[in-house]
Design a protein around this motif. Structure first.
Motif, PDB file in Angstrom:
ATOM      1  N   GLU A 156       0.804  -1.231   0.000  1.00 14.63           N
ATOM      2  CA  GLU A 156       0.000   0.000   0.000  1.00 14.63           C
ATOM      3  C   GLU A 156       0.835   1.278   0.000  1.00 14.63           C
ATOM      4  N   GLY A 157       2.080   1.194   0.494  1.00 16.47           N
ATOM      5  CA  GLY A 157       2.863   2.404   0.707  1.00 16.47           C
ATOM      6  C   GLY A 157       4.035   2.569  -0.233  1.00 16.47           C
ATOM      7  N   ALA A 158       4.945   3.456   0.156  1.00 14.98           N
ATOM      8  CA  ALA A 158       6.088   3.822  -0.680  1.00 14.98           C
ATOM      9  C   ALA A 158       7.365   3.081  -0.307  1.00 14.98           C
ATOM     10  N   ALA A 159       7.417   2.486   0.884  1.00 16.29           N
ATOM     11  CA  ALA A 159       8.631   1.792   1.323  1.00 16.29           C
ATOM     12  C   ALA A 159       8.438   0.287   1.227  1.00 16.29           C
ATOM     13  N   GLU A 160       9.482  -0.393   0.797  1.00 17.72           N
ATOM     14  CA  GLU A 160       9.469  -1.849   0.693  1.00 17.72           C
ATOM     15  C   GLU A 160       9.908  -2.471   2.014  1.00 17.72           C
ATOM     16  N   GLN A 211       5.841   4.579   6.480  1.00 16.62           N
ATOM     17  CA  GLN A 211       5.343   4.725   5.111  1.00 16.62           C
ATOM     18  C   GLN A 211       5.095   6.198   4.797  1.00 16.62           C
ATOM     19  N   ALA A 243       8.377   7.725   4.095  1.00 15.35           N
ATOM     20  CA  ALA A 243       8.832   7.322   2.756  1.00 15.35           C
ATOM     21  C   ALA A 243       8.167   8.180   1.688  1.00 15.35           C
ATOM     22  N   GLN A 244       6.886   8.461   1.868  1.00 20.62           N
ATOM     23  CA  GLN A 244       6.207   9.351   0.913  1.00 20.62           C
ATOM     24  C   GLN A 244       6.847  10.726   0.899  1.00 20.62           C
ATOM     25  N   TYR A 259      13.654   7.188   3.681  1.00 24.01           N
ATOM     26  CA  TYR A 259      13.554   5.731   3.597  1.00 24.01           C
ATOM     27  C   TYR A 259      14.569   5.061   4.512  1.00 24.01           C
ATOM     28  N   SER A 263       0.742  14.309   7.778  1.00 20.20           N
ATOM     29  CA  SER A 263       0.262  13.069   7.150  1.00 20.20           C
ATOM     30  C   SER A 263      -0.614  12.221   8.067  1.00 20.20           C
ATOM     31  N   TYR A 277      -3.350  10.310   6.232  1.00 13.08           N
ATOM     32  CA  TYR A 277      -2.737   9.220   5.465  1.00 13.08           C
ATOM     33  C   TYR A 277      -2.375   8.060   6.401  1.00 13.08           C
TER      34      TYR A 277
END
Length: 192
Positions: free
Chosen positions: A57-61, A91, A94-95, A99, A180, A183
């Motif tokens: 769902e997010g920007a970080a793995e 997350q 990260a957005q 990171y 955020s 979010y």
């Protein structure tokens, strides 16, 4: 536990050692009791599901979240930030372009400064009071992280005060976290 490692590794290019590291690090950082293997296995499953859903769902793995949790996990635990809330906060960072370890250090430092008004410089404490920020809410570990961040949002428009509270090196991360909260709420509900 082996099934959890194999499952999470699928989100990481079949890297089982990295998946094992991510899960064991998370469990250790968040103080999972390993004396009861069944309870620990259940908690590992919950953590695996949260990290996998967050990565989806997010920007970080997952590897980035694992690196971040190595830095922020213990502070999150002592700040009574749940594993899901910590993942959502990471997350959000990260957005905002932070990171891995950088995000973890930033989250750890922000949470440390939210611990109580006594860690805030006197001048900043006076400004916070003038802006109507109740630092008892900010530092209340019985509240969800986002409730604490929303209280801080009253000071969000004052970049100077954010730098005074969190230091110039962490002010940007604090701003990302404060702006955020919606979010993070949505992310937490998706990954639980």
């Amino acid at each position: 536990m082996g099934i959890n490692i194999a499952t999470l590794s699928k989100t990481m290019g079949n890297d089982a050692p990295a998946a094992m590291d991510a899960l064991t690090t998370s469990m250790l950082q968040f103080g999972v009791n390993l004396d009861d293997p069944m309870a620990a296995a259940n908690e590992m499953t919950r953590m695996m599901n949260i990290m996998a859903a967050g990565a989806k769902e997010g920007a970080a793995e997952v590897p980035q979240i694992s690196d971040a949790l190595k830095q922020a996990g213990v502070q999150a635990l002592s700040s009574k930030v749940s594993f899901a809330e910590a993942n959502s906060a990471l997350q959000a960072l990260a957005q905002g372009g932070k990171y891995g370890s950088e995000a973890g250090v930033a989250l750890r430092n922000v949470l440390s400064k939210m611990a109580g008004i006594d860690v805030v410089p006197k001048e900043a404490a006076e400004k916070l009071q003038a802006l109507g920020v109740n630092y008892n809410i900010v530092s209340d570990k019985t509240l969800p992280l986002n409730s604490r961040l929303r209280e801080l949002a009253k000071a969000q428009g004052d970049a100077t005060i954010m730098a005074q509270i969190f230091g110039t090196e962490n002010a940007a991360a604090a701003q990302i976290l404060v702006r955020s909260t919606d979010y993070q709420d949505k992310m937490t509900s998706k990954i639980i």
